[in-house]
Design a protein around this motif. Structure first.
Motif, PDB file in Angstrom:
ATOM      1  N   GLN A   1      11.367   7.849  -3.173  1.00 16.62           N
ATOM      2  CA  GLN A   1      10.210   7.890  -2.417  1.00 16.62           C
ATOM      3  C   GLN A   1       9.708   6.506  -1.887  1.00 16.62           C
ATOM      4  O   GLN A   1       9.384   6.051  -0.999  1.00 16.62           O
ATOM      5  CB  GLN A   1       8.956   8.352  -3.263  1.00 16.62           C
ATOM      6  CG  GLN A   1       9.027  10.112  -3.768  1.00 16.62           C
ATOM      7  CD  GLN A   1       8.952  10.804  -2.202  1.00 16.62           C
ATOM      8  OE1 GLN A   1       8.115  10.645  -1.334  1.00 16.62           O
ATOM      9  NE2 GLN A   1       9.782  11.681  -2.303  1.00 16.62           N
ATOM     10  N   ARG A   2      10.044   5.485  -2.998  1.00 17.65           N
ATOM     11  CA  ARG A   2       9.817   4.182  -2.849  1.00 17.65           C
ATOM     12  C   ARG A   2      10.562   3.631  -1.493  1.00 17.65           C
ATOM     13  O   ARG A   2      10.170   3.105  -0.768  1.00 17.65           O
ATOM     14  CB  ARG A   2      10.344   3.325  -3.970  1.00 17.65           C
ATOM     15  CG  ARG A   2       9.142   3.560  -5.295  1.00 17.65           C
ATOM     16  CD  ARG A   2       9.901   2.603  -6.319  1.00 17.65           C
ATOM     17  NE  ARG A   2       9.784   1.211  -5.913  1.00 17.65           N
ATOM     18  CZ  ARG A   2       8.431   0.588  -6.230  1.00 17.65           C
ATOM     19  NH1 ARG A   2       7.664   1.006  -6.739  1.00 17.65           N
ATOM     20  NH2 ARG A   2       8.596  -0.793  -5.795  1.00 17.65           N
TER      21      ARG A   2
ATOM     22  N   GLY B   1       0.937  -1.163   0.013  1.00 13.29           N
ATOM     23  CA  GLY B   1       0.114  -0.075  -0.128  1.00 13.29           C
ATOM     24  C   GLY B   1       0.931   1.409   0.086  1.00 13.29           C
ATOM     25  O   GLY B   1       0.526   2.312  -0.775  1.00 13.29           O
ATOM     26  N   ALA B   2       1.866   1.095   0.897  1.00 19.39           N
ATOM     27  CA  ALA B   2       2.939   2.573   1.010  1.00 19.39           C
ATOM     28  C   ALA B   2       3.406   2.551  -0.439  1.00 19.39           C
ATOM     29  O   ALA B   2       3.640   3.851  -0.679  1.00 19.39           O
ATOM     30  CB  ALA B   2       3.956   2.409   1.960  1.00 19.39           C
ATOM     31  N   LEU B   3       3.805   1.446  -1.298  1.00 16.19           N
ATOM     32  CA  LEU B   3       4.725   1.775  -2.353  1.00 16.19           C
ATOM     33  C   LEU B   3       3.811   2.204  -3.451  1.00 16.19           C
ATOM     34  O   LEU B   3       4.406   2.892  -4.546  1.00 16.19           O
ATOM     35  CB  LEU B   3       5.241   0.328  -2.827  1.00 16.19           C
ATOM     36  CG  LEU B   3       6.294  -0.065  -2.058  1.00 16.19           C
ATOM     37  CD1 LEU B   3       6.608  -1.487  -2.536  1.00 16.19           C
ATOM     38  CD2 LEU B   3       7.273   0.867  -2.005  1.00 16.19           C
ATOM     39  N   VAL B   4       2.581   2.166  -3.620  1.00 17.90           N
ATOM     40  CA  VAL B   4       1.545   2.647  -4.868  1.00 17.90           C
ATOM     41  C   VAL B   4       1.748   3.935  -4.765  1.00 17.90           C
ATOM     42  O   VAL B   4       1.552   4.580  -5.829  1.00 17.90           O
ATOM     43  CB  VAL B   4       0.160   1.900  -4.771  1.00 17.90           C
ATOM     44  CG1 VAL B   4       0.300   0.456  -4.926  1.00 17.90           C
ATOM     45  CG2 VAL B   4      -0.420   2.296  -3.556  1.00 17.90           C
ATOM     46  N   THR B   5       1.715   4.623  -3.637  1.00 13.82           N
ATOM     47  CA  THR B   5       1.517   5.975  -3.574  1.00 13.82           C
ATOM     48  C   THR B   5       2.910   6.783  -3.776  1.00 13.82           C
ATOM     49  O   THR B   5       3.126   7.785  -3.679  1.00 13.82           O
ATOM     50  CB  THR B   5       0.995   6.581  -2.243  1.00 13.82           C
ATOM     51  OG1 THR B   5       1.861   6.294  -1.393  1.00 13.82           O
ATOM     52  CG2 THR B   5      -0.367   6.017  -1.925  1.00 13.82           C
ATOM     53  N   ALA B   6       4.213   5.764  -3.806  1.00  9.94           N
ATOM     54  CA  ALA B   6       5.242   6.336  -3.688  1.00  9.94           C
ATOM     55  C   ALA B   6       5.747   6.935  -5.127  1.00  9.94           C
ATOM     56  O   ALA B   6       5.483   6.079  -6.233  1.00  9.94           O
ATOM     57  CB  ALA B   6       6.470   5.423  -3.289  1.00  9.94           C
ATOM     58  N   ASP B   7       6.292   7.877  -5.557  1.00  6.19           N
ATOM     59  CA  ASP B   7       6.798   8.275  -6.665  1.00  6.19           C
ATOM     60  C   ASP B   7       8.130   8.736  -6.755  1.00  6.19           C
ATOM     61  O   ASP B   7       8.802   9.417  -6.164  1.00  6.19           O
ATOM     62  CB  ASP B   7       5.967   9.777  -6.949  1.00  6.19           C
ATOM     63  CG  ASP B   7       5.775  10.162  -8.293  1.00  6.19           C
ATOM     64  OD1 ASP B   7       5.790   9.167  -9.125  1.00  6.19           O
ATOM     65  OD2 ASP B   7       5.831  11.287  -8.808  1.00  6.19           O
ATOM     66  N   GLY B   8       8.765   7.543  -7.752  1.00  4.68           N
ATOM     67  CA  GLY B   8      10.162   7.733  -7.682  1.00  4.68           C
ATOM     68  C   GLY B   8      10.982   6.905  -6.824  1.00  4.68           C
ATOM     69  O   GLY B   8      10.508   6.552  -6.030  1.00  4.68           O
ATOM     70  N   PRO B   9      12.496   6.672  -7.116  1.00  2.00           N
ATOM     71  CA  PRO B   9      13.020   5.434  -6.387  1.00  2.00           C
ATOM     72  C   PRO B   9      12.978   6.057  -4.870  1.00  2.00           C
ATOM     73  O   PRO B   9      12.817   5.548  -4.004  1.00  2.00           O
ATOM     74  CB  PRO B   9      14.337   5.470  -7.176  1.00  2.00           C
ATOM     75  CG  PRO B   9      14.195   6.319  -8.214  1.00  2.00           C
ATOM     76  CD  PRO B   9      13.038   7.186  -8.269  1.00  2.00           C
TER      77      PRO B   9
END
Lengths: 189, 189
Positions: free
Chosen positions: B81-82, B71-79
């Motif tokens: 952020q991931r 869930g946290a990863l889907v909203t992450a934008d760019g490395p």
DNA sequence: GATTATTGATTGACGAGTCAATAAACGACG
DNA sequence: CGTCGTTTATTGACTCGTCAATCAATAATC
């Protein structure tokens, strides 16, 4: 001479060995006592109850570890050497003996519910932190405490990882910490 | 509909709650079953023995954690952020609930003696490592695996430290990891 | 003679796992 | 639809073992 100190020491060592064998705190006072060559009644006589035996064992582990650290520090020359000695001591082969691993893991568990265990754990942490800060101060100045916090966390985490799934020996883990330390220190210039 | 899945789920949740209350794996199947609203015989009927109940609970914890990460990863934008999302998820407040802490600590203990537990732990670690490497590759290139190893270790270690002696909330710990990450990455230029 | 060391026996409680027996749910089939 | 044989759900009672903690009694030691 009174038999008490010897008996206590025997029980503490037997406790650690037993925890190492069983892997948990599910060890019986009877087995500990038998291993130490006495009756369980005598163990209760000297320690009162089981938790006191565990705490004494934990204290002993910390004492040994502390001595190891002190020994490593005397031969260390200069701040960098001191820090490296601390790290290396944390990953000494002694700390990776099956009994030592079992002891540490179970003391973590115990720390959740036993105030005594929590206190001992705090002592270990404070000592490590303060030792690290002392060594780091000349290298990192004001940010030494922050660096120490991260290095200490890394030590604990890598210990945990290597304890439960040894990929290489302790020195491999120590090398990882050295690397992180380099990165932290290089940032400062 | 068959009652089995519901019963298993009830037992798993009761197990985690019970371990959280007691702080150790010294929980009785009877208490777990009572908490789940059934007889202990039924628990044995569905799981066979106590260890299977524990392993199911561990699997559940890892599943929930995995979902949290995804869930946290889907909203992450760019490395970057991931990677930050991974770190933040590890220190989410869910992971600091008393039961979650107890579960993790005891699963570490269990991993010493239970091959099943060890396997689950390896899965968790591999997943974290691979997620980290994936995020770090664009930032760190060839050395991404090494950096990931250290970040993963730091996550585990700081979790352990904060779990047993919360100095600040989870995000304080996450911030420490961010800092270390900065240091690691800055070294590369 | 008094304190210390030591133990066997015992208590009282608890706990994992089994079992036989009862109750529900589930098709199939006439 | 009903009813009947079969699988599934569920439990109370029980077994067998274990274990922490106590105690009274005996041996050393001082």
């Amino acid at each position: 001479m009174s038999a008490e100190p010897k008996r206590r020491a025997q029980l503490v060592e037997a406790t650690i060995a037993e925890i190492g064998d069983v892997g948990s705190l599910n060890v019986t006072v009877s087995r500990i006592a038998k291993r130490a060559g006495m009756s369980s009644a005598l163990a209760f006589h000297y320690f009162g109850d089981k938790e006191q035996i565990f705490l004494a064992a934990m204290r002993y582990i910390l004492t040994v570890y502390g001595a190891e650290v002190r020994g490593a520090l005397v031969t260390a020359d200069g701040p960098r050497q001191r820090v490296e000695a601390l790290i290396r001591a944390s990953f000494s082969s002694a700390n990776f003996r099956r009994e030592a691993i079992a002891a540490w893991l179970n003391f973590y568990v115990l720390a959740q519910t036993s105030e005594g265990a929590r206190r001992l754990l705090r002592i270990y942490r404070r000592r490590l932190h303060s030792n690290l800060v002392h060594g780091l101060r000349p290298l990192a100045g004001d940010v030494a405490p922050g660096v120490a916090q991260r290095i200490a966390g890394l030590i604990d985490g890598l210990y945990l990882r290597h304890a439960l799934d040894p990929e290489g020996d302790g020195q491999t883990a120590a090398a990882l910490v050295f690397h992180a330390l380099d990165a932290e220190l290089r940032t400062l210039r």
